[in-house]
Design a protein around this motif. Structure first.
Motif, short mmCIF file in Angstrom:
data_model
loop_
_atom_site.label_atom_id
_atom_site.label_comp_id
_atom_site.label_asym_id
_atom_site.label_seq_id
_atom_site.Cartn_x
_atom_site.Cartn_y
_atom_site.Cartn_z
N PHE A 247 -2.98 2.84 24.61
CA PHE A 247 -2.48 3.86 25.54
C PHE A 247 -3.60 4.35 26.46
CE2 PHE A 247 -0.05 4.78 21.47
CZ PHE A 247 0.96 3.87 21.76
N ASN A 248 -4.53 3.45 26.71
CA ASN A 248 -5.64 3.75 27.62
C ASN A 248 -6.39 5.00 27.18
OD1 ASN A 248 -7.27 3.18 29.84
ND2 ASN A 248 -5.99 4.34 31.27
N THR A 249 -6.65 5.06 25.88
CA THR A 249 -7.37 6.21 25.31
C THR A 249 -8.86 5.90 25.28
OG1 THR A 249 -5.47 6.83 23.95
CG2 THR A 249 -7.62 7.67 23.29
N PHE A 250 -9.64 6.86 25.74
CA PHE A 250 -11.08 6.66 25.86
C PHE A 250 -11.76 8.00 25.63
CE2 PHE A 250 -14.94 6.72 28.45
CZ PHE A 250 -15.56 5.53 28.09
N ARG A 251 -12.74 8.04 24.73
CA ARG A 251 -13.47 9.27 24.45
C ARG A 251 -14.95 8.97 24.28
NH1 ARG A 251 -14.74 12.41 19.35
NH2 ARG A 251 -15.01 14.58 20.02
N THR A 252 -15.78 9.79 24.89
CA THR A 252 -17.22 9.71 24.68
C THR A 252 -17.72 11.04 24.13
OG1 THR A 252 -17.69 10.41 26.95
CG2 THR A 252 -17.53 8.04 26.54
N LEU A 253 -18.76 10.98 23.34
CA LEU A 253 -19.34 12.16 22.71
C LEU A 253 -20.85 12.05 22.71
CD1 LEU A 253 -19.07 14.75 20.86
CD2 LEU A 253 -19.22 13.16 18.92
N GLY A 254 -21.49 13.15 23.05
CA GLY A 254 -22.94 13.22 22.95
C GLY A 254 -23.35 14.53 22.32
N MET A 255 -24.23 14.47 21.31
CA MET A 255 -24.76 15.66 20.66
C MET A 255 -26.25 15.44 20.47
SD MET A 255 -21.74 16.27 17.82
CE MET A 255 -22.52 17.73 17.13
N TYR A 272 -15.94 13.87 26.58
CA TYR A 272 -14.98 13.51 27.62
C TYR A 272 -13.87 12.70 26.97
CZ TYR A 272 -12.70 11.23 31.55
OH TYR A 272 -11.75 10.78 32.44
N LEU A 273 -12.62 13.08 27.24
CA LEU A 273 -11.47 12.40 26.66
C LEU A 273 -10.46 12.09 27.75
CD1 LEU A 273 -9.66 11.49 24.25
CD2 LEU A 273 -8.85 13.85 24.12
N HIS A 274 -9.94 10.86 27.73
CA HIS A 274 -8.87 10.46 28.64
C HIS A 274 -7.82 9.69 27.85
CE1 HIS A 274 -6.66 7.71 31.30
NE2 HIS A 274 -6.73 8.70 32.17
N SER A 275 -6.55 9.95 28.17
CA SER A 275 -5.46 9.18 27.54
C SER A 275 -4.23 9.24 28.42
CB SER A 275 -5.14 9.74 26.15
OG SER A 275 -4.09 9.00 25.54
N ASP A 276 -3.54 8.10 28.52
CA ASP A 276 -2.27 8.05 29.24
C ASP A 276 -1.10 8.30 28.31
OD1 ASP A 276 -3.39 7.61 31.70
OD2 ASP A 276 -3.33 5.43 31.51
N GLY A 277 -1.33 8.22 26.98
CA GLY A 277 -0.26 8.45 26.02
C GLY A 277 0.74 7.32 25.99
#
Length: 747
Positions: A247-255, A272-277
Motif C-alpha cells: 500500500f505504498n507504505t514508507f517510514r524512516t526513523l532517526g534517533m 517520516y511516514l507515508h502510506s496510501d492505504g
C-alpha cells in the motif's frame, strides 16, 4: 442516594484512619539511599525491603528512598523489573546508600506484588518490557482493555473504546505526554479530542495508566481512566531505520544521541511516514515528526528535562461507507461514496519538567508546557441527506494556543511506625482556540454556509492533595481535588460584540485502600468522583444543563501470583455518570443522553512459560445502560461488551517476536439493538533479529486476512440516486493483510 453512599464511604475511611492504634516506637534507624541503573539512571518504583521483616518502601522519581527500623548488619533487598535483585548489608545506618542494579533477562518470578504503588502500572511495565511499542497504533493498545479505531485516512485521532465507553476521540479518558495534556477542550471536532500522533513510538519509556476516577492528580476527562506517557531522558544508542510495506507504505526513523554524560543527556528523534492505504482512492497520508530532549542534574541538585517537538500531517480519506452500497455492488469494501474527505493538522510543543530534593525527605516537582496547534477536517457522514444537490460535506477548523503548568510538594515521613507520603499540588491550563468553526462545503474548495464560528477562551485552575498511610499490611490513600473553570466565547456570526462567559467549580474526593495479604497477594478497593467538562459553546448556550457532570466509581479487585512466574489481576468495577452530555462537532449541536450506568469485570494474566517465552491475556466484560430510557431501549450505542487481547512473545538471544490476537465482540449500534455493530478477531505478527549493528524486522497486520470493520456507526444517510434516507451501519474497513519490512542500524 449513590452520592450519599460515596460520601459515606469516604467519611468512614477517615474515621477508620483516626482509630488506628497509637504508633509505637520502632527500633533501629531511618536509612536513606538511592537506587539507579549501571548507567546512572534513577529507578522509580524500585522495591526496597528489610530482610526478615515486613518493612519496605519504594524509590521516588530521583531513585531515592527512606526506610525505617534498620540496624547495623541488617540486609536490604532491592528488586526492580528487568534487573537482578541486589542485597546490601548496612554497615553504617547514618551513611547514604547507593544501590546499583544490573540489567538481566526479564523474570516474572522476581516480581513482588506487595504494596505495588499503582497496581495497573505493574501490568504496563511488564508489557513494555516484553513487547516494546513499535507503532503509533500500539501506543494506546498497551493499556489493557483499550481498543482503538481509525476511520479518516490515518491522520485523524483514533476512536477510543474502554470500560463500556465509546469514548469518541477522548471524552472520557485523560491522556498526557511528559505532563502535557493531549486532550483538547472545546475542540472543533469534539470534546476531549486527543491526537497522539505527535509522539514518536520509539521514544516512549514508561506508560502510567489507571482505570476509573480515583486519582487526585488527574482531573478533566478522567472518568473511564487516564494514560500518561513518559518519553526517554536518554538514548542507550543512536539508530536510523527504514520501514517499507505494501500500500505504498514508507517510514524512516532517526534517533541520535547528542550528549550522554553522568549528569547531562540530549538527543533528537525524527520520523517520516507515508502510506496510501488499501483504499481505491489513495489516502496520500504523510506525517512528519521532529523531537529534541535535553535532561540532566545541576550542581544544586535540580533535576530537569526540556522537550521540544513539531508534528504535521495531511491526508485524504474515503470516509465511512454504508453497508447497502457494498451489498448491491455500487462500491467495494475499500471504495468510497465521497472521496473528497481528508484534512491536515500540526502541533508544536515545548515542555519543561523540574524536580528538586528538599530537606527532611521531601521534594518539589513542576512542569510547564506551551503548544501551538491547528486543525482542518473535511467529512461527509450523510452524503446527500441534507443537500441532495451539493452533498453534505462539512469543514471543521481551529487554531489553538495551549499553555499550562503544575507544581507539587511531596514529603515522606514516619508517624511512629506508620509510613506516610503527603502530596499537595496546584496547576493551571489555559486554551485559546481562534476561528473555531463548522461550515458546509463543496469539494473542499467552496464554502456554502458557515454554521458556527467563534473564539473559545477556556481556563482550568485546580488544586489537589492526597496522602498514603502504610499501616501494617494496610495502605490507605485519601485524596481531594478542586477544579475551577472559566468559559468565554465570542461568536463571530453575531453582528454585535457580545462575549459570553460562565464559571463553575467542582470538588471531587478520592479514596483507595490496599491490603497486602502477602508478597504475592494484594487486594484493593477504590472509590471516587471524576468528571468530564462540556464544550464551552454548550455551557454558554445551554446554561440549564449540567456543566461538569460527575462520574461516581468503585473498583474491588486483586493482583496476585497464582504461580511463581504468573501475575494476575482482576477487578470488579462500577461507574455511574450524571450526564453523558457532549458537544457534537460534526453537527454543531448538543446531544444529551442523561444518566448512565456501567459495570463489569477486567481480568488479566501475564505468564512466563520459559525463560524466553511470555504469554499475556486481557479480557473485559461490561454491561452499559441508560438510566432514563425504557427497558429494551436503554442500550448505549457502540459500548463494548466483550473484549479479549492475547499475545505470545519470545525473547531468545538476538531474536524477538510475537503473535497477538484482538477480539471485539458484537455490540449494539443503537438503543434497541435493532442495528448491530459486528465484532471482529484480528491476528498480527512481528519478528526481529539483531545482528549488530543491524536489526531486521518483519511485521504482518491481519495475518489471516479477515474482513473486519475498524469503526462502525448507525447513521441515517441518503445516496444520490435514493428518494428516501436509510439508517444502517456505516463503516470503515479494517486493514487487510499487510506486510512491512524493517531495517535498523544502531551506532
Amino acid at each position: 442516594m449513590e452520592q450519599f453512599l460515596l460520601r459515606h464511604r469516604v467519611l468512614s475511611f477517615f474515621f477508620l484512619l483516626a482509630c488506628v492504634a497509637t504508633p509505637g516506637v520502632v527500633p533501629g534507624q531511618n536509612v536513606q539511599g538511592r537506587v539507579q541503573s549501571e548507567a546512572g539512571t534513577p529507578l522509580l518504583g524500585a522495591y526496597v525491603s528489610l530482610a526478615g521483616s515486613d518493612t519496605h518502601t519504594h524509590s521516588d522519581e530521583f531513585g531515592n528512598f527512606l526506610i525505617r527500623g534498620v540496624n547495623t548488619g541488617d540486609t536490604l533487598l532491592t528488586t526492580y523489573l528487568g534487573f537482578k535483585p541486589a542485597r546490601v548489608i548496612v554497615r553504617d545506618p547514618e551513611a547514604r546508600l547507593k544501590i546499583v542494579l544490573e540489567e538481566s533477562y526479564y523474570d516474572l518470578g522476581e516480581i513482588v506484588v506487595k504494596n505495588n504503588s499503582r497496581e495497573f502500572n505493574l501490568v504496563s511495565a511488564i508489557d513494555v518490557e516484553i513487547d516494546p511499542v513499535k507503532s503509533s497504533q500500539e501506543i494506546l493498545r498497551k493499556v489493557p482493555g483499550l481498543f482503538i479505531g481509525q476511520h479518516a485516512g490515518g491522520g485523524k485521532a483514533e476512536q477510543l473504546f474502554l470500560r463500556g465507553f465509546d469514548i469518541d476521540h477522548g471524552t472520557d479518558i485523560a491522556i498526557a505526554v511528559d505532563g502535557m495534556p493531549v486532550n483538547m477542550v472545546s475542540h472543533a471536532h469534539g470534546q476531549g479530542y486527543a491526537d497522539l500522533h505527535f509522539l514518536i513510538p520509539e521514544t516512549v519509556d514508561k506508560i502510567d495508566f489507571g482505570k476509573g476516577p480515583y486519582y487526585a492528580d488527574v482531573g478533566n476527562f478522567n472518568t473511564a481512566g487516564y494514560v500518561n506517557f513518559q518519553t526517554k531522558d536518554r538514548l542507550e544508542s543512536s539508530q536510523i531505520g527504514l520501514e517499507v510495506g505494501n500500500f505504498n507504505t514508507f517510514r524512516t526513523l532517526g534517533m541520535v544521541s547528542l550528549l550522554d554524560t553522568a549528569n547531562r543527556h540530549a538527543y533528537v528523534a525524527a520520523e517520516y511516514l507515508h502510506s496510501d492505504g488499501p483504499f481505491e482512492s489513495s489516502q496520500n497520508f504523510y506525517r512528519n515528526n521532529l523531537m529534541a530532549k535535553y535532561s540532566g542534574v545541576l550542581d544544586n541538585g535540580l533535576q530537569f528535562s526540556l522537550l521540544a517537538s513539531h508534528f504535521e500531517s495531511e491526508w485524504d480519506a474515503s470516509g465511512q461507507i454504508p453497508e447497502r452500497a457494498v451489498a448491491d455492488g455500487t462500491i467495494t469494501r475499500f471504495g468510497a461514496i465521497d472521496d473528497t474527505e481528508g484534512g491536515n493538522t500540526s502541533r508544536t510543543n515545548v515542555a519543561l519538567e523540574l524536580s528538586r530534593l528538599m530537606p527532611k525527605n521531601s521534594f518539589v516537582k513542576a512542569n510547564m508546557y506551551y503548544s501551538l496547534y491547528d486543525f482542518e477536517l473535511f467529512s461527509n457522514f450523510t452524503f446527500f441527506l441534507e443537500d441532495p444537490v451539493n452533498g453534505d460535506q462539512i469543514r471543521q477548523v481551529e487554531d489553538r494556543r495551549l499553555f499550562g503548568f503544575e507544581s507539587s510538594y511531596n514529603k515522606v515521613a514516619y508517624l511512629g511506625d506508620v509510613s506516610a507520603l503527603f502530596r499537595i499540588g496546584a496547576g493551571l491550563r489555559a486554551d485559546r482556540s481562534e476561528g473555531n468553526s463548522l461550515s458546509r462545503t463543496l469539494n473542499r474548495t467552496e464554502t456554502l454556509e458557515i454554521i458556527q464560528q467563534g473564539d473559545v477562551d477556556e481556563r482550568n485552575l485546580y488544586a489537589f492533595a492526597d496522602a498514603e498511610f502504610d499501616v501494617g499490611n494496610f495502605v490507605f490513600r485519601p485524596g481531594l481535588r478542586y477544579d475551577y473553570f472559566q468559559y468565554n466565547y465570542l461568536n463571530d456570526l453575531t453582528p454585535l460584540y457580545d462575549p459570553l462567559g460562565q464559571t463553575r467549580g467542582k470538588v471531587t474526593p478520592k479514596f483507595s485502600a490496599i491490603y497486602n495479604a502477602s508478597n504475592d497477594v494484594q487486594l484493593f478497593f477504590k472509590t471516587g468522583i471524576g468528571f468530564h467538562s462540556n464544550d464551552t459553546r454548550v455551557v454558554l448556550e445551554q446554561d440549564n444543563r449540567e456543566i461538569l457532570p460527575s462520574a461516581y466509581g468503585a473498583d474491588l479487585g486483586a493482583i496476585f501470583k497464582p504461580l511463581p512466574r504468573m501475575v494476575a489481576n482482576v477487578a470488579l468495577w462500577y461507574l455511574k455518570l450524571d450526564q453523558e452530555f457532549v458537544y457534537v462537532g460534526d453537527a454543531g449541536i448538543v446531544e444529551p443522553s442523561g444518566e448512565t450506568r456501567r459495570y463489569g469485570i477486567d481480568v488479566g494474566l501475564r505468564y512466563q512459560a520459559a525463560d524466553w517465552l511470555y504469554a499475556t491475556v486481557d479480557y473485559t466484560y461490561t454491561r452499559a445502560r441508560s438510566l432514563e430510557a425504557a427497558e429494551g431501549e436503554d442500550l448505549i450505542p457502540l459500548a463494548p461488551i466483550s473484549t479479549l487481547v492475547g499475545a505470545l512473545n519470545a525473547i531468545q538471544g538476538d531474536f524477538t517476536g510475537g503473535i497477538r490476537l484482538r477480539y471485539l465482540g458484537d455490540r449494539p449500534a443503537n438503543e434497541d439493538n435493532s442495528i448491530v455493530a459486528k465484532g471482529y478477531t484480528v491476528v498480527d505478527f512481528n519478528a526481529n533479529y539483531n545482528f549488530r549493528p543491524f536489526t531486521l524486522g518483519l511485521t504482518i497486520d491481519n495475518l489471516l486476512d479477515v474482513d473486519w470493520n475498524e469503526t462502525q456507526f448507525a447513521t441515517e444517510s441518503r445516496l444520490r440516486n435514493e428518494l428516501n434516507s436509510v439508517e444502517e451501519i456505516h463503516f470503515t474497513p479494517g486493514t487487510p493483510f499487510q506486510i512491512r519490512g524493517v531495517l535498523r542500524y544502531t551506532f
